[in-house]
Every structure is written in structure tokens, then in C-alpha cells.
Design an enzyme around this catalytic site. Sequence first.
Site, PDB file in Angstrom:
ATOM      1  N   GLU A   4      -7.093 -48.723 -17.900  1.00 21.85           N
ATOM      2  CA  GLU A   4      -7.924 -49.405 -18.892  1.00 21.85           C
ATOM      3  C   GLU A   4      -6.972 -50.223 -19.741  1.00 21.85           C
ATOM      4  O   GLU A   4      -6.197 -49.672 -20.524  1.00 21.85           O
ATOM      5  CB  GLU A   4      -8.701 -48.382 -19.727  1.00 21.85           C
ATOM      6  CG  GLU A   4      -9.891 -49.004 -20.470  1.00 21.85           C
ATOM      7  CD  GLU A   4      -9.570 -49.387 -21.896  1.00 21.85           C
ATOM      8  OE1 GLU A   4      -9.148 -50.555 -22.108  1.00 21.85           O
ATOM      9  OE2 GLU A   4      -9.723 -48.551 -22.787  1.00 21.85           O
TER      10      GLU A   4
ATOM     11  N   LYS B  60       0.485 -37.830 -22.366  1.00 22.12           N
ATOM     12  CA  LYS B  60       1.513 -38.370 -23.244  1.00 22.12           C
ATOM     13  C   LYS B  60       0.853 -39.316 -24.240  1.00 22.12           C
ATOM     14  O   LYS B  60       0.440 -40.425 -23.886  1.00 22.12           O
ATOM     15  CB  LYS B  60       2.587 -39.141 -22.470  1.00 22.12           C
ATOM     16  CG  LYS B  60       3.814 -39.446 -23.343  1.00 22.12           C
ATOM     17  CD  LYS B  60       4.664 -40.573 -22.803  1.00 22.12           C
ATOM     18  CE  LYS B  60       4.229 -41.921 -23.308  1.00 22.12           C
ATOM     19  NZ  LYS B  60       4.374 -42.120 -24.779  1.00 22.12           N
TER      20      LYS B  60
ATOM     21  N   CYS C 171      -9.344 -52.893 -28.142  1.00 24.19           N
ATOM     22  CA  CYS C 171      -9.337 -53.768 -26.965  1.00 24.19           C
ATOM     23  C   CYS C 171     -10.696 -54.390 -26.686  1.00 24.19           C
ATOM     24  O   CYS C 171     -10.789 -55.349 -25.924  1.00 24.19           O
ATOM     25  CB  CYS C 171      -8.825 -53.011 -25.747  1.00 24.19           C
ATOM     26  SG  CYS C 171      -9.660 -51.440 -25.450  1.00 24.19           S
TER      27      CYS C 171
ATOM     28  N   GLU D 250      -4.045 -61.703 -26.173  1.00 22.83           N
ATOM     29  CA  GLU D 250      -4.544 -60.571 -26.953  1.00 22.83           C
ATOM     30  C   GLU D 250      -3.671 -60.401 -28.193  1.00 22.83           C
ATOM     31  O   GLU D 250      -2.468 -60.148 -28.099  1.00 22.83           O
ATOM     32  CB  GLU D 250      -4.531 -59.296 -26.124  1.00 22.83           C
ATOM     33  CG  GLU D 250      -5.182 -58.123 -26.843  1.00 22.83           C
ATOM     34  CD  GLU D 250      -5.308 -56.883 -25.984  1.00 22.83           C
ATOM     35  OE1 GLU D 250      -6.266 -56.114 -26.175  1.00 22.83           O
ATOM     36  OE2 GLU D 250      -4.432 -56.672 -25.113  1.00 22.83           O
TER      37      GLU D 250
END
Length: 500
Positions: free
Chosen positions: A258, A183, A292, A388
Site C-alpha cells: 500500500e 516493524k 496517502c 506526493e
Amino acid sequence: MHNFQARDHFADGAQYIAGRLTKGTSGRTHAVVDPATAEEVYSYELAGRDDVDAAVAAAAEAFPGWAGATPGERSDAMHRFAGVLADRAEEFAQAESLQCGKPIKLSREFDVPGTVDNTAFFAGAARHLQGQSAGEYTGDHTSYVRREPIGVVGSIAPWNYPLQMAAWKVLPAIAAGNTIVLKPAELTPFTSLLFAQAATEAGVPDGVVNIVTGAGKDAGEHLVGHPDVAMTSFTGSTGVGKRVAEIATATVKRLHLELGGKAPFVVFDDADLEAAVHGAVAGALINSGQDCTAATRAYVQRPLYDAFVAGVADLMASVRLGDPFDPSTDMGPLISHAHRDRVAGFVDRARSYARVVTGGEALQHPGAYYKPTLITDAAQDSEIVQSEIFGPVLVVLPFDSDDEGIRLANDTPYGLAASAWSRDVYRAGRATREIKAGCVWVNDHIPILSEMPHGGYKASGYGKDMSAYSFEEYTQVKHVMFDNTAVVRKDWHRTIFGDR
């Protein structure tokens, strides 16, 4: 100008099940918007639960044949797959830049060739599923290890690197003999669909690679919780990763995560200053900072601090924002206006406790552009340092001793990537040992390669993408033991019944 027309390529729908494009059945549509122009470029029917069921059924049907193929047969198909990707490289690059807004030079020189290389690597790796050598470890038995595919893998990929993330999910899974339902993010389905089509063109059997493009709460959660899915691999935020883990745990699936990152960039006082400045700007601004592993927290030892800040500010000011399809453009827009506003919110809140040295504002442009931003004078425990942001924002903080620099580098919940900058091999070696991250670069930041693993520590998740280590995620390890004695009554039986 680009010439990738999504409406023509995907006129039959944005789901790829059992080797063909189909329309979703959720009853809801979604528009893909070019983030550089804010114009709709494609509208499609989202996948629903029935589409996920159909894709999983197709993968389950294809599994016995693909798992039963020889490693050489899987390898040959994947070598052809790499060839198809190479032949269609420009098509993939244009599609990636259109849906993501990333500069065409990044798509052409990083995303697409990296994916071709990854495919060629796993084509070779399919023939090298290694285990411990056979041996008589008890003296009376021969033991050996088999690596077997797990079954149907249900994977979820993010929007920042749609092509590479599709490859990182699909390639190790199918090289090991699994089948997969992927997906992709609803915002960026194009290259995942093209990737699956290329697999079919290369001769990978129908049903081995399937794509369902739907919402996370609907298609995504149903895929993760599906009883016929044996493993889930997810790349995305730590918050969503926790939800994926909750759902997967209910059916005791193999799980690979991850997740987010907040990479430190540690500059010691003996570093090459010019190299560190260039590395920081490149590492912070790659893919508009939507990475990331991007450099987000620069810790600079005090003797170099002022010069580093000045150098980064000057170099950031020279970065060219513009049309992603102009080869001279350095940085494109963020993925959407909503995400741009989220990034701007972090910076605007930081103004109350830190200094914005350069950038810190959106362009007056229809696209979702945000200027490269440098921030100083923030506290270590502030939001801008700890959270983040996922945008073109670099925060620089000073440190005095080496102990302090390494401590500050480790002082977040994340541990995905980091870098250390020094001419002293012992100093750099200490940093690589003591910084808690899945990848630590020395005198560089960002490069990845197919032969080496990618994955994190702590809240950045667990499991490895790329490299032979990824087979640890996508195979079952089975111990097989043969008795070599033909003795009916074994000596150990007396511990259960009878005497010696």
C-alpha cells in the site's frame, strides 16, 4: 496536559518479542521527539538483525498452535482484544498524539475508535473464511477449497497512522491463523507496542504478535528478506515499496503493498459548493495532510472555480493550529522538522510557477508546524501537482468539460483514492467508473470503514487492507479433490498409456 509517560511504559525496551518487552541489540539508540515541542520524550535501543531473528523465531514457534486453533478460539481471543483496546482507549489516544503530534480529538475520535472497530470486525471475520462450495464439478470427483494460513508474516508500517496501520497489518493476519512480526516506524513506536501488549493481555498466545523497532535499512530489510518469513506487507512511499519488492522477490514471498497517493478531488459545476469547500479543507488537512488518501489535487469546473478557491482560502484561514492536547486544536505539527522543511521546499519551489493563495509558511514555534496552504495557477505537469507532498497543501486547477476533468484526475502515476462532487447521479456514476483509484468517494472524501477494502491502482500498490478481501492477502487457497468412483483405471489414463 497529557499524562502518557513513555519512559515508564517502555522502561524495558521498545521491542516486543514472545510476549515481553526487551531492549534492542543493534548498539544504536533512537530518540522519539514530540513534534509539537521538539522535546525528547523517549530514547531506546534500536532493533538489529539478531532481534529480527529472535522475533521471527518466536512467531515461527507460535505458528502451529495458533494456526491449529479453531476459528472460534481465534475469534474469542480477538473479541477480548477489542475489549482491552476499548478499556484503554484514552491511553492509546494520548500515546498516539504524543508521538505524532496529531490533535487529541483526532486520536480520540478517529484513530482509536477505528482501531477498536477494526479489531471487533476481524474477530467476527475469523469465523467466516469463505471458499467455493463443495461440488462434483467433473462428475466423478468432489472438489472444495480450503483457506490456510501462510505462516510468519513480516510487516512494515509507517509513521502517519501508527496505531491504525499496526491494526491493518496485524488483525487480518492473525484472524486467518498467521503469526506476525511488525516493524513500526522508529519515529512512532508507542502505540504498536501498546497494541501488542493488549493482544497478550487479551489472551493471544505469546509469539503471535511481535514488534521490532529498528531502522529500515537494518531491521526492515532483514525482516523482508528473512527466509522464514512467508509474506511481507508494507505501507509507505512508492520508492521504498519498490525496494521492498526487490528484496521480497528474491525469496518468492507473498507481497502486499500500500503505497503513495495523490488523490484528485473533482468538483463538477452542479456540485453543492459549500459541501465541496468543507470537504476539500477537511480532506486536505486531516492529520496535517500526512495521509496517502488526502485530497491534494482539486479539479473544479470553471463556473465554480473562483468561488471554490475563495471559500477554501477563507476556511483554511480559520483552522486552529496549536497544542495537540488542547481539545480545541484543529491541526497539529508535521511529524518532524525535517519533514516540515521537505513540505516547505515543495511550496517554495512552486512560487516560481504558481500562486500561493494562503499559508505557505512555517509557524515561528519550536514545533514542526506548517500553515494550511492553498496553491493555484500551477500547470498539470508541475511538481506540486504530480508529486506526493504529504503535508497540508492543496492545489486547485480548473477544467472545462467532464472529459477533461476525469482525464486530469487520472493523470498521475498514483491511484489510491479520489472523490467526485456532483448532484447528478449519472455524472457521479461515470466518475466512479472511469477514475482509476482503489476508492472513489461521491460527495465526501476520507471516510473508511472496516467492512470495505482499502488499496490502490498503479503506483499506489496492490492488495487490500481491511474487509473480508484482506483474507485474499493472508491465506493460501488450496483446491482439494476426491475421486468418488473407486475405479482403478480411469478413462483419462489412456491419454498416457494403453487404449480405451
